[in-house]
Design a protein around this motif. Structure first.
Motif, PDB file in Angstrom:
ATOM      1  N   LEU A  27      -1.038   5.378  21.791  1.00  0.00           N
ATOM      2  CA  LEU A  27       0.020   6.345  21.508  1.00  0.00           C
ATOM      3  C   LEU A  27       1.384   5.662  21.514  1.00  0.00           C
ATOM      4  CD1 LEU A  27       0.623   9.339  20.999  1.00  0.00           C
ATOM      5  CD2 LEU A  27       0.719   9.649  23.481  1.00  0.00           C
ATOM      6  N   SER A  28       1.579   4.746  22.438  1.00  0.00           N
ATOM      7  CA  SER A  28       2.841   4.013  22.531  1.00  0.00           C
ATOM      8  C   SER A  28       3.108   3.220  21.252  1.00  0.00           C
ATOM      9  CB  SER A  28       2.791   3.075  23.735  1.00  0.00           C
ATOM     10  OG  SER A  28       3.972   2.333  23.832  1.00  0.00           O
ATOM     11  N   LYS A  29       2.094   2.521  20.774  1.00  0.00           N
ATOM     12  CA  LYS A  29       2.264   1.734  19.539  1.00  0.00           C
ATOM     13  C   LYS A  29       2.503   2.652  18.343  1.00  0.00           C
ATOM     14  CE  LYS A  29       0.307  -1.980  16.882  1.00  0.00           C
ATOM     15  NZ  LYS A  29       0.618  -3.337  17.219  1.00  0.00           N
ATOM     16  N   TRP A  30       1.830   3.802  18.323  1.00  0.00           N
ATOM     17  CA  TRP A  30       1.999   4.755  17.230  1.00  0.00           C
ATOM     18  C   TRP A  30       3.452   5.246  17.162  1.00  0.00           C
ATOM     19  CZ3 TRP A  30       2.892  10.070  16.591  1.00  0.00           C
ATOM     20  CH2 TRP A  30       2.528  10.587  15.342  1.00  0.00           C
ATOM     21  N   PHE A  31       4.029   5.594  18.323  1.00  0.00           N
ATOM     22  CA  PHE A  31       5.435   6.011  18.344  1.00  0.00           C
ATOM     23  C   PHE A  31       6.369   4.855  18.008  1.00  0.00           C
ATOM     24  CE2 PHE A  31       4.187   9.829  20.800  1.00  0.00           C
ATOM     25  CZ  PHE A  31       4.902  10.766  20.084  1.00  0.00           C
ATOM     26  N   ALA A  32       6.019   3.648  18.441  1.00  0.00           N
ATOM     27  CA  ALA A  32       6.855   2.478  18.157  1.00  0.00           C
ATOM     28  C   ALA A  32       6.974   2.228  16.656  1.00  0.00           C
ATOM     29  CB  ALA A  32       6.294   1.247  18.854  1.00  0.00           C
ATOM     30  N   GLN A  33       5.946   2.601  15.897  1.00  0.00           N
ATOM     31  CA  GLN A  33       6.014   2.442  14.444  1.00  0.00           C
ATOM     32  C   GLN A  33       7.159   3.256  13.856  1.00  0.00           C
ATOM     33  OE1 GLN A  33       2.238   3.532  12.800  1.00  0.00           O
ATOM     34  NE2 GLN A  33       1.430   1.469  12.971  1.00  0.00           N
ATOM     35  N   PHE A  34       7.384   4.459  14.386  1.00  0.00           N
ATOM     36  CA  PHE A  34       8.471   5.293  13.878  1.00  0.00           C
ATOM     37  C   PHE A  34       9.833   4.653  14.159  1.00  0.00           C
ATOM     38  CE2 PHE A  34       5.102   8.482  14.245  1.00  0.00           C
ATOM     39  CZ  PHE A  34       5.159   9.015  12.972  1.00  0.00           C
ATOM     40  N   ALA A  35       9.980   4.104  15.346  1.00  0.00           N
ATOM     41  CA  ALA A  35      11.246   3.451  15.687  1.00  0.00           C
ATOM     42  C   ALA A  35      11.480   2.244  14.778  1.00  0.00           C
ATOM     43  CB  ALA A  35      11.242   3.031  17.151  1.00  0.00           C
ATOM     44  N   GLU A  36      10.436   1.478  14.547  1.00  0.00           N
ATOM     45  CA  GLU A  36      10.566   0.294  13.679  1.00  0.00           C
ATOM     46  C   GLU A  36      10.887   0.707  12.250  1.00  0.00           C
ATOM     47  OE1 GLU A  36      10.782  -3.612  12.555  1.00  0.00           O
ATOM     48  OE2 GLU A  36      10.728  -2.750  14.564  1.00  0.00           O
ATOM     49  N   ALA A  37      10.249   1.749  11.748  1.00  0.00           N
ATOM     50  CA  ALA A  37      10.533   2.223  10.388  1.00  0.00           C
ATOM     51  C   ALA A  37      11.977   2.708  10.280  1.00  0.00           C
ATOM     52  CB  ALA A  37       9.565   3.348  10.012  1.00  0.00           C
ATOM     53  N   GLU A  38      12.459   3.374  11.316  1.00  0.00           N
ATOM     54  CA  GLU A  38      13.844   3.859  11.310  1.00  0.00           C
ATOM     55  C   GLU A  38      14.822   2.688  11.310  1.00  0.00           C
ATOM     56  OE1 GLU A  38      16.554   6.834  10.966  1.00  0.00           O
ATOM     57  OE2 GLU A  38      14.389   7.087  10.988  1.00  0.00           O
ATOM     58  N   ARG A  39      14.500   1.652  12.070  1.00  0.00           N
ATOM     59  CA  ARG A  39      15.366   0.462  12.131  1.00  0.00           C
ATOM     60  C   ARG A  39      15.457  -0.229  10.783  1.00  0.00           C
ATOM     61  NH1 ARG A  39      15.066  -4.934  12.791  1.00  0.00           N
ATOM     62  NH2 ARG A  39      12.804  -4.978  12.802  1.00  0.00           N
ATOM     63  N   ARG A  40      14.378  -0.194  10.031  1.00  0.00           N
ATOM     64  CA  ARG A  40      14.346  -0.891   8.740  1.00  0.00           C
ATOM     65  C   ARG A  40      14.953  -0.095   7.590  1.00  0.00           C
ATOM     66  NH1 ARG A  40       8.865  -4.435   8.445  1.00  0.00           N
ATOM     67  NH2 ARG A  40       9.103  -5.384  10.483  1.00  0.00           N
ATOM     68  N   LYS A  41      15.194   1.199   7.815  1.00  0.00           N
ATOM     69  CA  LYS A  41      15.782   2.004   6.748  1.00  0.00           C
ATOM     70  C   LYS A  41      17.176   1.486   6.418  1.00  0.00           C
ATOM     71  CE  LYS A  41      13.753   6.558   7.504  1.00  0.00           C
ATOM     72  NZ  LYS A  41      14.064   7.930   7.939  1.00  0.00           N
ATOM     73  N   PRO A  42      17.527   1.461   5.144  1.00  0.00           N
ATOM     74  CA  PRO A  42      18.892   1.038   4.800  1.00  0.00           C
ATOM     75  C   PRO A  42      19.907   2.063   5.317  1.00  0.00           C
ATOM     76  CG  PRO A  42      17.698   1.780   2.847  1.00  0.00           C
ATOM     77  CD  PRO A  42      16.730   1.799   3.976  1.00  0.00           C
ATOM     78  N   LYS A  43      21.004   1.565   5.803  1.00  0.00           N
ATOM     79  CA  LYS A  43      22.053   2.439   6.319  1.00  0.00           C
ATOM     80  C   LYS A  43      22.798   3.079   5.159  1.00  0.00           C
ATOM     81  CE  LYS A  43      21.283   1.238  10.584  1.00  0.00           C
ATOM     82  NZ  LYS A  43      19.864   1.094  10.645  1.00  0.00           N
ATOM     83  N   LYS A  44      23.122   4.348   5.291  1.00  0.00           N
ATOM     84  CA  LYS A  44      23.841   5.047   4.233  1.00  0.00           C
ATOM     85  C   LYS A  44      25.346   4.961   4.481  1.00  0.00           C
ATOM     86  CE  LYS A  44      20.316   8.285   2.880  1.00  0.00           C
ATOM     87  NZ  LYS A  44      20.019   9.649   2.517  1.00  0.00           N
ATOM     88  N   SER A  45      26.071   4.856   3.407  1.00  0.00           N
ATOM     89  CA  SER A  45      27.520   4.842   3.511  1.00  0.00           C
ATOM     90  C   SER A  45      28.030   6.276   3.479  1.00  0.00           C
ATOM     91  CB  SER A  45      28.132   4.060   2.350  1.00  0.00           C
ATOM     92  OG  SER A  45      27.958   4.792   1.141  1.00  0.00           O
ATOM     93  N   TRP A  46      29.298   6.465   3.826  1.00  0.00           N
ATOM     94  CA  TRP A  46      29.895   7.804   3.759  1.00  0.00           C
ATOM     95  C   TRP A  46      29.903   8.312   2.324  1.00  0.00           C
ATOM     96  CZ3 TRP A  46      30.209  10.965   7.566  1.00  0.00           C
ATOM     97  CH2 TRP A  46      30.372  10.498   8.854  1.00  0.00           C
ATOM     98  N   ASP A  47      30.099   7.414   1.361  1.00  0.00           N
ATOM     99  CA  ASP A  47      30.082   7.827  -0.047  1.00  0.00           C
ATOM    100  C   ASP A  47      28.733   8.433  -0.417  1.00  0.00           C
ATOM    101  OD1 ASP A  47      32.677   6.979  -0.391  1.00  0.00           O
ATOM    102  OD2 ASP A  47      32.090   5.021  -1.185  1.00  0.00           O
ATOM    103  N   GLU A  48      27.668   7.809   0.052  1.00  0.00           N
ATOM    104  CA  GLU A  48      26.333   8.335  -0.223  1.00  0.00           C
ATOM    105  C   GLU A  48      26.120   9.686   0.462  1.00  0.00           C
ATOM    106  OE1 GLU A  48      23.429   4.538  -0.662  1.00  0.00           O
ATOM    107  OE2 GLU A  48      24.433   4.768   1.268  1.00  0.00           O
TER     108      GLU A  48
END
Length: 82
Positions: A27-48
């Protein structure tokens, strides 16, 4: 490695445990996948951000404009010259 405590509704925890079991991971590794996916998402600018808001006028159509909100207030006092 850090530890995190999270609080979930019972049904959400049960669903997470089932999903982790289907993925053959803890379960811990399963939740860690979500955190890792969130970290890898490109950051959005205010314009976006504002471009997305502009596409959804129903979100802000009934929000009052400054002129509307201030219509019953007296005029601003003129600024002093320096």
């Amino acid at each position: 490695m850090s530890q995190v405590t999270i609080y979930l509704e019972d049904d959400a925890l049960a669903a997470a445990k089932e999903a982790a079991a289907r993925a053959h991971m803890s379960l811990s590794k399963w939740f860690a996948q979500f955190a890792e996916a969130e970290r890898r998402k490109p950051k959005k600018s205010w314009d976006e951000f504002f471009a997305e808001v502009d596409k959804r006028p129903e979100l802000w159509a009934d929000f009052p404009l400054t002129e509307e909100m201030n219509k019953d207030l007296p005029p601003d006092t003129p600024r002093e010259a320096w």
